[in-house]
Design a protein around this motif. Structure first.
Motif, PDB file in Angstrom:
ATOM      1  N   ALA A 168     -13.691  12.064  -3.863  1.00 24.28           N
ATOM      2  CA  ALA A 168     -12.529  11.220  -3.558  1.00 24.28           C
ATOM      3  C   ALA A 168     -12.775  10.308  -2.368  1.00 24.28           C
ATOM      4  CB  ALA A 168     -11.308  12.104  -3.297  1.00 24.28           C
ATOM      5  N   ASN A 211      -2.900  -1.610  -1.369  1.00 23.03           N
ATOM      6  CA  ASN A 211      -3.474  -0.846  -2.486  1.00 23.03           C
ATOM      7  C   ASN A 211      -3.063   0.624  -2.441  1.00 23.03           C
ATOM      8  OD1 ASN A 211      -4.939  -3.188  -3.301  1.00 23.03           O
ATOM      9  ND2 ASN A 211      -6.529  -2.695  -1.799  1.00 23.03           N
ATOM     10  N   ALA A 214      -2.980   2.212  -6.194  1.00 22.81           N
ATOM     11  CA  ALA A 214      -4.307   2.348  -6.795  1.00 22.81           C
ATOM     12  C   ALA A 214      -5.140   3.393  -6.055  1.00 22.81           C
ATOM     13  CB  ALA A 214      -5.023   0.998  -6.777  1.00 22.81           C
ATOM     14  N   THR A 215      -5.051   3.410  -4.735  1.00 19.99           N
ATOM     15  CA  THR A 215      -5.812   4.387  -3.958  1.00 19.99           C
ATOM     16  C   THR A 215      -5.318   5.800  -4.221  1.00 19.99           C
ATOM     17  OG1 THR A 215      -6.177   2.740  -2.219  1.00 19.99           O
ATOM     18  CG2 THR A 215      -6.530   5.044  -1.638  1.00 19.99           C
ATOM     19  N   GLU A 217      -3.862   6.913  -6.930  1.00 19.22           N
ATOM     20  CA  GLU A 217      -4.276   7.320  -8.279  1.00 19.22           C
ATOM     21  C   GLU A 217      -5.751   7.714  -8.307  1.00 19.22           C
ATOM     22  OE1 GLU A 217      -3.294   4.022 -10.706  1.00 19.22           O
ATOM     23  OE2 GLU A 217      -1.123   4.427 -10.719  1.00 19.22           O
ATOM     24  N   ARG A 218      -6.576   6.971  -7.595  1.00 17.75           N
ATOM     25  CA  ARG A 218      -8.008   7.303  -7.566  1.00 17.75           C
ATOM     26  C   ARG A 218      -8.242   8.652  -6.897  1.00 17.75           C
ATOM     27  NH1 ARG A 218     -11.476   7.017  -3.673  1.00 17.75           N
ATOM     28  NH2 ARG A 218     -10.094   5.756  -2.344  1.00 17.75           N
ATOM     29  N   ALA A 221      -7.042  11.514  -9.204  1.00 20.66           N
ATOM     30  CA  ALA A 221      -7.969  11.742 -10.313  1.00 20.66           C
ATOM     31  C   ALA A 221      -9.202  12.510  -9.852  1.00 20.66           C
ATOM     32  CB  ALA A 221      -8.375  10.402 -10.923  1.00 20.66           C
ATOM     33  N   ALA A 222      -9.709  12.184  -8.671  1.00 17.32           N
ATOM     34  CA  ALA A 222     -10.899  12.875  -8.162  1.00 17.32           C
ATOM     35  C   ALA A 222     -10.590  14.330  -7.822  1.00 17.32           C
ATOM     36  CB  ALA A 222     -11.430  12.147  -6.930  1.00 17.32           C
TER      37      ALA A 222
END
Length: 452
Positions: A168, A211, A214-215, A217-218, A221-222
């Motif tokens: 992440a 962001n 988007a950050t 969500e990333r 997900a990680a």
């Protein structure tokens, strides 16, 4: 004259006094502090001629810092700060058996300043503001190095049981996002339970403004991606350790920024700050480091070569018979070498003169690091004091750009600069016209380079 060897320790000083013929006059062990210093002055008074000046007392000691050394300088003594490695080599002249003692080291230092003082420098007489900047910059850089050590420990620990966090945050474990998320999710299970809104709120509290979605969500997900699990019995221990390391790193980040502000404020008060900032890619922090490590005593270096040797930019040659090898200089001021290396690296993208100079060395077969270590004798290791040839070079570049020389100081004008020190082709590219007009370089080091 009177020669003194001072082998210092945390709680005491072993002192030996010898005369010009090398005869021992006294040997004492004195306590650290006012009492010991008074006893030393009494010893000097007992053995020094009444009509002799204080500078006739020559003392050798293996440090150039601390209140003891400052008190000796204030008393008017000539103090030589001897490198411990040089003292160790000199000791072998007196005893090849390897024997060592504190009184013996005091004798070695006394003999060294009696016989070889011409080959050793006295303690530099830097100004109070330069010493002020040195204390701040060294503490600031040491804290950065300490933060990096703790970050490396955190990375190693996460690799053992929490690889999702490494995925992440990659190489930004000491960044605000990583610290904010790991503070609320120090274990894989806690990370998987984090909702998108919780992650977004944590990032916003940490200071992120762009962001966000988007950050978040990333990161989610990680953290929720499948990963190998550590043994259940050690997960709780790892979790507690990560929580502590995150808290320590977070405090380091805060205090580093506090010290950074102090460094910039102290450096800005130095009269030579403008000259340092005119150098390519020297910002407030890197410029302060270079000033602090070079010092501002105008008599400290005999020439440019002395600066190059002290900073480690000049290589060393080892030759014996038909064998000859050129190596990097590792006996150097590490902090100064680090600052100049970063300056050279960041200047490649901002200074046409630096880019040309580097390309010329690379074309001649130098490696990347060799080219960065090889300084331009005008732009990298000049005498930066007002009244120096380098100040005249800056003024010459300003006049070449059609603007008046920089104000302040009594430095020589472009017409008064020695021909060897005049700007060559590309030198004014190192200090471009826009810089000359502003009086400082507009290009600051890339993000992160000053925090190394």
């Amino acid at each position: 004259m009177l020669f003194i060897g001072d082998d210092w320790a945390q709680a005491h000083h072993d002192i030996e006094l010898v005369d010009e013929s090398g005869s021992r006059l006294a040997r004492r062990r004195l306590p650290e502090g006012v009492e010991g210093l008074a006893a030393l002055h009494a010893l000097v008074a007992d053995h020094l001629d009444e009509d002799a000046e204080a500078d006739q007392v020559v003392l050798g000691i293996e440090t150039d810092r601390g209140p003891w050394v400052q008190a000796l300088i204030a008393a008017g003594y000539t103090v030589h700060a001897v490198n411990p490695l040089q003292a160790a080599r000199y000791r072998e002249r007196h005893a090849t058996s390897g024997a060592k003692s504190d009184p013996g080291d005091a004798h070695v230092l006394a003999e060294l300043v009696r016989l070889d003082r011409a080959h050793h420098r006295t303690v530099a007489g830097d100004s109070a503001i330069a010493e002020h900047v040195k204390v701040l910059t060294r503490t600031h850089q040491s804290m950065i190095w300490s933060r990096q050590r703790q970050t490396n420990a955190l990375r190693s620990m996460l690799r053992e049981f929490y690889p999702g966090a490494l995925a992440a945050f990659a190489d930004d474990l000491d960044g605000r996002d990583a610290l904010a998320i790991l503070a609320i999710a120090p274990s894989p299970e806690a990370g998987r339970r984090l909702s998108l809104s919780t992650i977004t709120a944590a990032l916003r509290r940490a200071g992120r403004q762009r962001n966000l979605q988007a950050t978040a969500e990333r990161i989610q997900a990680a953290l929720r991606a499948p990963q190998l699990e550590a043994h259940p019995g050690v997960v709780s221990a790892y979790t507690a350790a990560v929580r502590s390391l995150v808290a320590v790193i977070g405090e380091f980040v805060v205090q580093i920024e506090v010290l950074r502000a102090e460094v910039e404020a102290g450096f800005g008060r130095h009269p030579d700050a403008e000259i340092y900032l005119s150098q390519p890619e020297l910002g407030l922090v890197l410029g302060a480091r270079v000033l602090a490590e070079f010092g501002d005593d105008p008599t400290r270096y005999a020439d440019v070569r002395g600066r190059k040797n002290y900073s480690g930019m000049a290589p060393i040659t080892r030759a014996s018979g038909t064998k000859r090898i050129v190596l990097a200089r590792f006996a150097r001021n590490r902090r100064l070498a680090d600052a100049l290396y970063l300056q050279a690296f960041t200047a490649l993208t901002a200074s046409p003169g630096a880019r040309t100079y580097d390309d010329r060395h690379r074309a001649a077969g130098a490696t990347h690091h060799q080219a960065l270590r090889e300084p331009d004798p005008v732009s990298r290791t000049p005498d930066l004091r007002r009244g120096s040839p380098r100040r005249g070079v800056l003024d010459a570049c300003s006049q070449a750009a059609g603007v008046p020389p920089q104000s302040g100081g009594a430095g020589p004008s472009a017409g008064e600069v020695d021909r060897r020190d005049r700007p060559r082709s590309g030198d004014c590219g190192v200090v471009p016209a826009a810089v000359a007009r502003a009086g400082r370089h507009r290009h600051w080091p890339r993000r992160g380079t000053e925090h190394r």
